[in-house]
Motif scaffolding. Structure first.
Motif, PDB file in Angstrom:
ATOM      1  N   SER A  60     -15.274 -30.160  -7.312  1.00  0.00           N
ATOM      2  CA  SER A  60     -16.045 -28.517  -8.178  1.00  0.00           C
ATOM      3  C   SER A  60     -16.718 -28.402  -9.869  1.00  0.00           C
ATOM      4  O   SER A  60     -17.180 -27.538  -9.409  1.00  0.00           O
ATOM      5  N   ILE A  61     -16.292 -29.503 -10.607  1.00  0.00           N
ATOM      6  CA  ILE A  61     -17.555 -29.360 -11.662  1.00  0.00           C
ATOM      7  C   ILE A  61     -17.978 -30.195 -11.496  1.00  0.00           C
ATOM      8  O   ILE A  61     -18.557 -30.556 -12.389  1.00  0.00           O
ATOM      9  N   GLY A  62     -18.205 -30.915 -10.407  1.00  0.00           N
ATOM     10  CA  GLY A  62     -19.577 -32.184 -10.579  1.00  0.00           C
ATOM     11  C   GLY A  62     -19.363 -32.938 -10.924  1.00  0.00           C
ATOM     12  O   GLY A  62     -20.367 -34.452 -11.665  1.00  0.00           O
ATOM     13  N   LEU A  63     -18.554 -34.003 -10.966  1.00  0.00           N
ATOM     14  CA  LEU A  63     -18.041 -34.758 -12.238  1.00  0.00           C
ATOM     15  C   LEU A  63     -17.032 -36.256 -10.637  1.00  0.00           C
ATOM     16  O   LEU A  63     -16.654 -36.966 -11.751  1.00  0.00           O
ATOM     17  N   LEU A  64     -17.756 -36.734  -9.752  1.00  0.00           N
ATOM     18  CA  LEU A  64     -17.030 -37.708  -8.937  1.00  0.00           C
ATOM     19  C   LEU A  64     -17.923 -38.791  -9.404  1.00  0.00           C
ATOM     20  O   LEU A  64     -19.957 -38.470  -9.595  1.00  0.00           O
TER      21      LEU A  64
END
Ligand SMILES: Nc1ncnc2c1ncn2[C@@H]1O[C@H](COP(=O)(O)OP(=O)(O)OP(=O)(O)O)[C@@H](O)[C@H]1O
Ligand code: SF4
Ligand SMILES: [Mg+2]
Length: 337
Positions: A60-64
């Protein structure tokens, strides 16, 4: 508890969010998650270890990491963080959507003062000098309940207790007044009295700042006390969702029922989930049909469909917001226990 606000634009909208970790044996960690999180409301995401809670949050926060393939959408402030370029995501991260990480206590840099770490987060989004940023750091430390913030702002993380470090992480996350805050197991490492204080802090911030809070937890007692809405995850999917009142009082998925039964006393101080019988499924070993069928006490009664047909989330009678994915309860209520 806030009133349901279905007509208000969600602060965070997930649609068909899917996360696959690559490698020799790809793992579908999150599988088609739809969620709306509204301003001023607390959504709890619950489920056993490995059910995909953190992967949902990080997507959701684009941090994978780059090894993860993410599809679907995660929309914040009109921008889909799944498809946006990193240059578009960076300004939103922290200012529109922020996260307190599952290993938050390890996330503080031991070689920098607490104040410096909060100021740095502030200066990422505000063109201010160091003095103004330090002033803002003192202000947020005060807001999260650190006593004598003028003095403590210059402390290093090791000079803070565990509860204070967690407050400092929350201060770092809210320093830019995000519209969405995701807190991943924010109280697990804390003792019981400090847990309650941190939860009170988070819900206070939700009310005061009108933030949407996503609270990831194993603790259904915390959900009962803190959350407005709940999403129950199993093997990467949401199997039941709705208001906490609907889901607790009119439970419509046998897995949710099992979780509630594994929490003997919702009012007791220590309420980590007791084991529920059987082996949890994950994206790596997803059974056919309903992923819960090898553990489900109702599967035999339903018959073959549970092993072969994937149940979809469908609205429960009386509440369009309360949905469950179960062949048994599509036809009837769960029996009372
Ligand atoms: N970086 C990664 N690489 C490969 N697989 C991963 C990675 N991160 C998570 N997974 C896998 O994805 C699935 C979901 O993991 P996730 O961390 O989202 O679970 P969780 O619900 O947050 O669990 P917990 O309650 O233990 O924190 C698990 O099967 C996990 O092993
Ligand atoms: S679909 Fe079948 S196996 Fe799955 S939860 Fe419902 S009754 Fe149980
Ligand atoms: Mg996790």
């Amino acid at each position: 508890m806030a009133e349901p606000r279905t007509s208000v634009e969600p602060a965070l909208r997930l649609r068909d969010l899917t996360v696959t970790f690559g490698g020799a044996h790809p793992v579908r960690a999150v599988d088609g998650v739809d969620l709306d999180v509204h301003p001023g409301r607390v959504l709890a995401i619950v489920g056993e270890s490995g059910s995909g809670k953190s992967a949902t949050a990080l997507a959701s926060i684009g941090l994978l990491p780059g090894s993860a393939e993410v599809t679907g959408s995660a929309t914040v402030a009109g921008v889909d963080l799944v498809t946006a370029a990193e240059s578009q995501r960076v300004p939103l991260r922290g200012s529109s959507i922020a996260m307190v990480f599952q290993d938050a206590l390890a996330a503080l840099n031991p070689y920098r003062t607490i104040g410096r770490q909060i100021s740095d987060a502030y200066r990422l989004h505000h063109r201010v000098d160091k003095t103004a940023a330090r002033k803002r750091a003192v202000e947020v430390l005060d807001r999260v309940g650190i006593r004598d913030p003028e003095r403590r702002v210059d402390d290093y993380p090791h000079e803070f207790s565990g509860g204070m470090r967690q407050r400092a992480m929350i201060a770092t996350a809210i320093v830019n007044n995000p519209t969405v805050l995701i807190a991943d197991e924010p109280t697990t490492a804390l003792d019981v009295t400090v847990q309650q204080q941190v939860l009170d802090l988070l819900t206070g911030l939700t009310d005061d700042l009108g933030m949407a809070l996503v609270l990831i937890t194993h603790d259904l007692g915390v959900v009962a006390e803190t959350a407005d809405d709940i999403a129950v995850m199993y093997a990467g999917r949401i199997v039941e969702t709705g208001t906490v009142l609907d889901v607790f009082d009119h439970t419509a998925h046998p897995y949710t029922r099992a979780l509630l039964q594994a929490t003997p006393n919702l009012d007791a101080p220590s309420r980590r989930l007791a084991a529920i019988p059987g082996v949890p499924a994950s994206g790596a070993n997803r059974p056919t049909g309903c992923a819960f069928h090898p553990r489900c006490p109702f599967a035999e009664q339903v018959g073959e469909a549970c092993q072969t047909v994937d149940p979809h989330l469908t609205p429960r009678p009386g509440s369009a917001l309360h949905r469950a994915a179960c062949h048994f309860t599509a036809e009837q209520e769960l029996p009372h226990v």
